[in-house]
Design an enzyme around this catalytic site. Structure first.
Site, PDB file in Angstrom:
ATOM      1  N   CYS A 183     -27.860  31.240   2.056  1.00  0.00           N
ATOM      2  CA  CYS A 183     -28.828  32.159   2.682  1.00  0.00           C
ATOM      3  C   CYS A 183     -28.253  33.184   3.557  1.00  0.00           C
ATOM      4  O   CYS A 183     -27.736  33.058   4.732  1.00  0.00           O
ATOM      5  CB  CYS A 183     -29.663  31.373   3.658  1.00  0.00           C
ATOM      6  SG  CYS A 183     -30.949  32.518   4.564  1.00  0.00           S
ATOM      7  N   CYS A 186     -30.174  33.976   6.699  1.00  0.00           N
ATOM      8  CA  CYS A 186     -29.815  32.977   7.870  1.00  0.00           C
ATOM      9  C   CYS A 186     -28.638  33.148   8.480  1.00  0.00           C
ATOM     10  O   CYS A 186     -28.205  33.159   9.673  1.00  0.00           O
ATOM     11  CB  CYS A 186     -29.962  31.387   7.168  1.00  0.00           C
ATOM     12  SG  CYS A 186     -31.609  31.180   6.353  1.00  0.00           S
ATOM     13  N   ASP A 187     -27.416  33.412   7.495  1.00  0.00           N
ATOM     14  CA  ASP A 187     -26.029  33.311   8.033  1.00  0.00           C
ATOM     15  C   ASP A 187     -25.491  34.794   8.195  1.00  0.00           C
ATOM     16  O   ASP A 187     -24.433  34.815   8.597  1.00  0.00           O
ATOM     17  CB  ASP A 187     -25.235  32.232   7.270  1.00  0.00           C
ATOM     18  CG  ASP A 187     -25.833  30.878   7.223  1.00  0.00           C
ATOM     19  OD1 ASP A 187     -26.501  30.717   8.394  1.00  0.00           O
ATOM     20  OD2 ASP A 187     -25.857  30.187   6.392  1.00  0.00           O
TER      21      ASP A 187
END
Length: 232
Positions: A183, A186-187
């Site tokens: 992701c 997300c990261d």
């Protein structure tokens, strides 16, 4: 008249209880899943007085109750957490909020409305999965659990989430969340990836969206694809 009324209510309550134990009662709402979407749906349904039943799924090597957030370390883009929050903590908070409004969890021991905090794993091991759903006759639908029990419900919400497609390399598990991610949103902004060269595997729409997003943070994005042209 008052005495008769009270006795009638007691009789009706007894009949309803017996019907529930025998599987004759029809639920308003059944939710299948255990991630943020499932517990959010349960929260809204409970607040609407629909008394939802949640089938979170039985813990196994291939099913981790709580969804993909359970494998996420720091979540920094969810509102309300100034300093971020871990994925498992966020899932637990959403679940506990839903339980506060009377959400019922389908377990081997019947319906549970609260969790024993001292040993969450004991609870998870007894959570039931849905084996199949019979919708051939329309509503009410029949939901069959993996424990051999069944119930009828007027509505079903399927919130089983998604899973990332990995390459299947042994090193993926070794370096998961330590350089290997599924992701970018997300990261991608995490310090470990900033100003570093990264590889995005894939040639579809998702891969191109992830690669484009990562250009905001990393030094170079390499796209690795198995064909001579992109599918995006």
């Amino acid at each position: 008249g008052c005495c008769f009324f009270l006795r009638s209510n007691l009789i009706m309550a007894a009949i309803a209880t017996a019907a529930s134990h025998l599987g004759f009662a029809i639920e308003h709402c059944v939710i299948v899943g255990s991630g943020p979407a499932a517990w959010t749906a349960a929260l809204y349904a409970a607040r609407a007085n629909l008394k939802p039943v949640v089938f979170p799924g039985r813990f196994s090597e291939t099913l981790l109750s709580g969804g993909q957030l359970m494998t996420t370390t720091e979540v920094e883009n969810f509102p309300g957490f100034v300093h971020g929050v871990t994925g498992p903590t966020l899932v637990d908070s959403i679940r506990d909020q839903a339980l506060r409004f009377g959400v019922r969890i389908a377990t081997d021991n019947g319906f549970e409305t609260e969790l024993q905090k001292f040993d969450d794993m004991v609870n998870v091991m007894h959570w039931q999965s849905v084996d199949r759903i019979d919708a051939s006759s329309g509503s009410p639908f029949t939901v069959y659990s993996d424990a051999g029990t069944s119930l009828k419900t007027r509505t079903i919400i399927i919130a089983t989430g998604a899973s990332a497609n990995y390459l299947g390399l042994p090193s993926e598990r070794q370096y998961f969340n330590r350089g290997v991610s599924a992701c970018a949103v997300c990261d991608g902004a995490a310090p470990r990836y900033r100003d570093a060269p990264l590889i995005v595997v894939g040639g579809g729409d998702s891969a191109m969206e992830e690669a484009t997003y990562l250009t905001k943070f990393v030094s170079t994005v390499y796209v690795v694809h198995r064909r001579d042209k992109l599918r995006a």
